[in-house]
Design an enzyme around this catalytic site. Structure first.
Site, mmCIF file in Angstrom:
data_model
loop_
_atom_site.group_PDB
_atom_site.id
_atom_site.type_symbol
_atom_site.label_atom_id
_atom_site.label_comp_id
_atom_site.label_asym_id
_atom_site.label_seq_id
_atom_site.Cartn_x
_atom_site.Cartn_y
_atom_site.Cartn_z
ATOM 1 N N ARG A 92 7.050 6.693 -1.389
ATOM 2 C CA ARG A 92 5.494 6.537 -0.894
ATOM 3 C C ARG A 92 5.217 4.938 -0.944
ATOM 4 N NH1 ARG A 92 5.802 10.398 2.101
ATOM 5 N NH2 ARG A 92 5.147 12.446 1.722
ATOM 6 N N GLU A 95 7.212 3.579 1.934
ATOM 7 C CA GLU A 95 6.474 3.870 3.158
ATOM 8 C C GLU A 95 5.344 2.953 3.412
ATOM 9 O OE1 GLU A 95 5.539 8.222 5.160
ATOM 10 O OE2 GLU A 95 4.566 7.769 3.226
ATOM 11 N N SER A 118 6.781 -15.041 -2.815
ATOM 12 C CA SER A 118 8.025 -14.895 -3.735
ATOM 13 C C SER A 118 7.732 -13.688 -4.653
ATOM 14 C CB SER A 118 7.851 -16.218 -4.644
ATOM 15 O OG SER A 118 8.754 -15.901 -5.886
#
Length: 166
Positions: A92, A95, A118
């Site tokens: 998740r 995602e 960074s």
């Protein structure tokens, strides 16, 4: 590079020391002045324990042995198991980054210019807050230094000998 089974045993020992303390990652973070994610990184051998922080970590986790602390102070082999992406919480997160990533990139470019965040000069924390609806919410903070892309001028490339122009 730490051998996989040896690394797993070290991580088990480090997590056992945390469990023995009865403290959460956030508790240890508060005692050491680190972020909770960095504490987890240290205990998973994904970050290097610095000498100034070692006494604070020892105080927070008394079950840490000298051998474990000395090992934690060595540069780790930062890696992950490729199957970790199938773990639901990590899936998740991935995602969310994929879904929002293009917009985040556009805002970085708009606010800072052509560059990136960074992941080395970087801080990360996870916090629990209560939403307006009273339900628990997860707040993941990525705090990374901005790194602009550079124009690659040969005159700035220090590894190349100066070339004569005629």
């Amino acid at each position: 590079m730490e051998e996989s089974s040896a690394r797993a045993e070290v991580v088990r020992s480090l997590m056992d020391a945390k469990a023995e303390s009865g403290k959460s990652f956030s508790d240890v973070a508060a005692e050491t002045g680190l972020t909770n994610v960095y504490v987890a990184q240290l205990l998973r051998r994904q970050a290097q324990l610095k000498p100034d922080t070692a006494p604070k970590l020892r105080a927070a986790l008394p079950a840490l042995t000298d051998d474990l602390v000395n090992l934690m102070m060595q540069p780790p082999f930062r890696s992950y198991h490729p199957d970790i992406v199938h773990e639901p919480a990590i899936y998740r997160l991935n995602e969310a980054v994929m879904h929002f990533g293009e917009s985040i990139k556009e805002i970085i470019n708009e606010e800072f210019g052509d560059g990136i965040m960074s992941a080395i000069d970087f801080y990360c924390s996870v916090d629990k807050v209560q939403g307006a609806d009273g339900k628990d919410r997860v707040v993941v903070t990525f705090d990374g230094k901005y790194l602009p892309y550079t124009e690659q001028k040969s005159e700035h490339m220090m590894s190349r000998p100066a070339r004569k122009t005629s």
